[in-house]
Design a protein around this motif. Structure first.
Motif: not given
Length: 207
Positions: A64-65, A68-71, A134-140
Motif C-alpha cells: 500500500v505504501d 518512491f513517492n510517499d511524503e 494495514s496502513e497503521n503499521a505503515v504509518v508507524l
C-alpha cells in the motif's frame, strides 16, 4: 580471387557489426550520472525524472505504501541523502558501474520492523491497532524511521556497494533506464523488501 572476395565480405561484416553496439564513453556517462546524483542527494523527483526513462512508483506492486513517492519516505531520503558519495568504476557498452556509499534504508526498515513486531507481542492494544488497518503499521514504520533520521542519523548503518546503471540515448541525450538497480539506488535498497509484484503473487498462487 573468390577467396579474396570472401575475406573482403567477412571483413566488411566484422566492421559493420562492431559498430552496431553503441558504447558509452566515460565522459558521456559522467554527463548524466553527475546531475542525476545531484538531484538524488536532494531527492528532487522532478529533477531526477529528467534523467530517468520514467520515475518509479508502486504501480504493480502489492504494497500500500509507495516507497518512491510517499511524503514520509521523501522526507526520510531528503534528511539522509546529502551524505551520498559515488564514483564511476567502469563503463561497458551501455552499462555504467558505480560504487556508491549511502545510508542503508533497507537495514533501518528491517530493524524497525523487528522492533515493532516485538512490541506487538507485549502490547495487545498496539497489536489490535495495527491489525485493524494495514496502513497503521505503515504509518508507524514511516514515522519511526523518520524520527531516527531526524534525531539520531548516526545510528543508521552506512553501506558501500556497486550499482549498474543502463543508459539509453533518446533525442540525442542519455537517460538512465528505470530498472530494479535504479529502484534499489533511489531507496537505499529498501526496494529489496518491497519488490513483490501482483503478477508474481498471481503466478505463485497458480502453481
Amino acid at each position: 580471387m573468390k577467396r579474396i572476395t570472401a575475406l573482403a565480405v567477412i571483413f566488411a561484416l566484422v566492421v559493420i557489426l562492431s559498430g552496431c553496439g553503441h558504447k558509452i564513453s566515460r565522459e558521456d556517462a559522467q554527463s548524466v550520472v553527475d546531475p542525476f546524483f545531484a538531484a538524488l542527494k536532494e531527492y528532487d523527483r522532478e529533477a531526477m525524472s529528467g534523467y530517468l526513462t520514467e520515475f518509479p512508483d508502486n504501480t504493480g506492486y502489492v504494497y500500500v505504501d509507495d516507497i518512491f513517492n510517499d511524503e514520509a519516505y521523501v522526507k526520510l531520503y531528503r534528511q539522509l541523502y546529502s551524505s551520498i558519495t559515488y564514483s564511476i568504476k567502469s563503463t561497458n557498452g551501455t552499462h555504467v558501474v558505480l560504487e556508491v556509499s549511502m545510508p542503508n534504508i533497507h537495514a533501518l526498515y528491517t530493524d524497525i520492523s523487528a522492533r515493532i513486531m516485538s512490541l506487538t507481542l507485549m502490547d495487545e492494544t498496539l497489536r489490535d491497532k495495527l491489525e485493524e488497518n494495514s496502513e497503521n503499521a505503515v504509518v508507524l514504520l514511516q514515522e519511526t524511521m523518520l524520527s531516527i533520521a531526524s534525531k539520531d542519523p548516526e545510528q543508521i548503518e552506512k553501506m558501500t556497494q556497486e550499482y549498474t546503471l543502463t543508459l539509453q540515448k533518446k533525442n540525442g541525450t542519455y537517460q538512465i533506464a528505470t530498472d530494479d538497480e535504479v529502484r534499489k539506488l533511489l531507496t537505499g535498497n529498501l526496494f529489496l523488501a518491497k519488490s513483490t509484484t501482483v503478477e508474481s503473487m498471481n503466478s505463485t498462487a497458480a502453481e
